[in-house]
Write a protein that holds these residues in place. Structure first.
Motif, PDB file in Angstrom:
ATOM      1  N   UNK A  84      -6.294  10.570  -0.479  1.00  0.00           N
ATOM      2  CA  UNK A  84      -5.135  10.613  -1.271  1.00  0.00           C
ATOM      3  C   UNK A  84      -3.915  10.739  -0.402  1.00  0.00           C
ATOM      4  N   UNK A  85      -2.955   9.984  -0.560  1.00  0.00           N
ATOM      5  CA  UNK A  85      -1.693   9.898   0.355  1.00  0.00           C
ATOM      6  C   UNK A  85      -1.100  11.058   0.469  1.00  0.00           C
ATOM      7  N   UNK A  86      -1.122  11.946  -0.452  1.00  0.00           N
ATOM      8  CA  UNK A  86      -0.391  13.243  -0.508  1.00  0.00           C
ATOM      9  C   UNK A  86      -1.283  14.186   0.609  1.00  0.00           C
ATOM     10  N   UNK A  87      -2.374  14.029   0.575  1.00  0.00           N
ATOM     11  CA  UNK A  87      -3.236  14.765   1.822  1.00  0.00           C
ATOM     12  C   UNK A  87      -2.727  14.327   3.127  1.00  0.00           C
ATOM     13  N   UNK A  88      -2.423  13.167   3.198  1.00  0.00           N
ATOM     14  CA  UNK A  88      -2.173  12.521   4.902  1.00  0.00           C
ATOM     15  C   UNK A  88      -0.691  12.689   4.963  1.00  0.00           C
ATOM     16  N   UNK A  89       0.068  12.509   3.979  1.00  0.00           N
ATOM     17  CA  UNK A  89       1.470  12.186   4.044  1.00  0.00           C
ATOM     18  C   UNK A  89       2.581  13.028   3.383  1.00  0.00           C
ATOM     19  N   UNK A  90       1.989  14.052   2.632  1.00  0.00           N
ATOM     20  CA  UNK A  90       2.813  15.088   1.785  1.00  0.00           C
ATOM     21  C   UNK A  90       3.611  14.607   0.555  1.00  0.00           C
ATOM     22  N   UNK A  91       3.464  13.376   0.372  1.00  0.00           N
ATOM     23  CA  UNK A  91       4.106  12.475  -0.630  1.00  0.00           C
ATOM     24  C   UNK A  91       3.207  11.335  -1.012  1.00  0.00           C
ATOM     25  N   UNK A  92       3.474  10.759  -2.290  1.00  0.00           N
ATOM     26  CA  UNK A  92       2.542   9.801  -2.823  1.00  0.00           C
ATOM     27  C   UNK A  92       3.143   8.498  -2.563  1.00  0.00           C
ATOM     28  N   UNK A  93       2.933   7.895  -1.401  1.00  0.00           N
ATOM     29  CA  UNK A  93       3.442   6.807  -0.868  1.00  0.00           C
ATOM     30  C   UNK A  93       2.841   5.316  -1.359  1.00  0.00           C
ATOM     31  N   UNK A  94       1.418   5.591  -1.417  1.00  0.00           N
ATOM     32  CA  UNK A  94       0.580   4.469  -1.969  1.00  0.00           C
ATOM     33  C   UNK A  94      -0.563   5.035  -2.528  1.00  0.00           C
ATOM     34  N   UNK A  95      -1.275   4.084  -3.432  1.00  0.00           N
ATOM     35  CA  UNK A  95      -2.573   4.235  -4.045  1.00  0.00           C
ATOM     36  C   UNK A  95      -3.619   3.476  -3.275  1.00  0.00           C
ATOM     37  N   UNK A  96      -4.638   4.131  -2.953  1.00  0.00           N
ATOM     38  CA  UNK A  96      -5.767   3.451  -2.281  1.00  0.00           C
ATOM     39  C   UNK A  96      -7.112   3.262  -3.145  1.00  0.00           C
ATOM     40  N   UNK A  97      -7.758   2.499  -2.621  1.00  0.00           N
ATOM     41  CA  UNK A  97      -9.304   2.363  -3.232  1.00  0.00           C
ATOM     42  C   UNK A  97     -10.194   2.702  -1.970  1.00  0.00           C
ATOM     43  N   UNK A  98     -11.507   2.660  -2.428  1.00  0.00           N
ATOM     44  CA  UNK A  98     -12.637   3.128  -1.312  1.00  0.00           C
ATOM     45  C   UNK A  98     -12.582   2.177  -0.225  1.00  0.00           C
ATOM     46  N   UNK A  99     -11.994   1.178  -0.180  1.00  0.00           N
ATOM     47  CA  UNK A  99     -11.886   0.055   0.845  1.00  0.00           C
ATOM     48  C   UNK A  99     -10.753   0.330   1.878  1.00  0.00           C
ATOM     49  N   UNK A 100     -10.083   1.201   1.857  1.00  0.00           N
ATOM     50  CA  UNK A 100      -8.811   1.378   2.641  1.00  0.00           C
ATOM     51  C   UNK A 100      -9.014   2.454   3.582  1.00  0.00           C
ATOM     52  N   UNK A 101      -8.346   2.392   4.751  1.00  0.00           N
ATOM     53  CA  UNK A 101      -8.315   3.547   5.787  1.00  0.00           C
ATOM     54  C   UNK A 101      -7.088   4.060   6.047  1.00  0.00           C
ATOM     55  N   UNK A 102      -6.989   5.109   6.643  1.00  0.00           N
ATOM     56  CA  UNK A 102      -5.668   5.621   7.236  1.00  0.00           C
ATOM     57  C   UNK A 102      -5.828   6.133   8.714  1.00  0.00           C
ATOM     58  N   UNK A 103      -4.784   5.607   9.553  1.00  0.00           N
ATOM     59  CA  UNK A 103      -4.667   5.787  10.997  1.00  0.00           C
ATOM     60  C   UNK A 103      -3.854   6.978  10.951  1.00  0.00           C
TER      61      UNK A 103
END
Length: 177
Positions: A84-103
């Protein structure tokens, strides 16, 4: 687990956090306090994110580490799962699927500098070749050109330092893995 070696550096991945992994962030914080001080404590914020993610059963975190002579000189946290981009970035910047990763927290100590492009492009990205996109945010302008070469800017943000004394401008990037 050691996954590669290059120019006297060993590149390791672990799914268990150890305090020594924060060395690169601590080293960079020391440099920042001596030169271009702002009151954003990245060690504290990284530690906070690590503990938050450890409590989330839907997120898997892997710590990519760079060592030289048994000293941890670099960290790159890669998260996968229900992102959930909010968890990592405090805002919704993008929608992800199970095939995406966050650095998160791609940091290299001054003693390990000059290896970042190689590490990210030749070791970390191929390690996740079965994924689709890597998302990351950075407020370090000296790293923007690397991320721009590997992917594209998809957003920007401004955050305030811990005591509200400084503004930090950052960018969000998406890199096809």
């Amino acid at each position: 687990m050691k996954i590669a070696s290059h120019n006297g550096f060993d590149f390791v991945v672990s799914d268990v956090f150890k305090g020594e992994y924060l060395n690169a962030i601590i080293d960079n914080l020391k440099v920042k306090y001596q030169n271009n001080f702002d009151d954003y404590n990245e060690v504290y914020h990284c530690n906070e994110l690590i503990h938050k993610l450890q409590k989330d059963p839907d997120i898997k975190v892997e710590y990519h580490l760079m060592y030289k002579d048994k000293q941890c000189l670099g960290i790159a946290m890669i998260s996968s799962g229900k992102i959930d981009s909010i968890k990592f970035f405090d805002q919704e910047f993008f929608k992800t699927n199970d095939n995406d990763i966050v650095l998160n927290y791609f940091h290299i100590s001054p003693l390990g500098r000059g290896n970042g492009t190689y590490w990210l492009k030749e070791i970390i990205l191929p390690y996740y070749q079965n994924k689709e996109y890597m998302y990351l945010k950075s407020s370090h302008p000296q790293a923007f050109s690397l991320y721009q070469r590997l992917g594209q800017e998809i957003g920007s943000y401004t955050t305030v330092s811990d005591n509200g004394d400084f503004k930090r401008n950052g960018k969000i990037f998406r890199i096809r893995v």
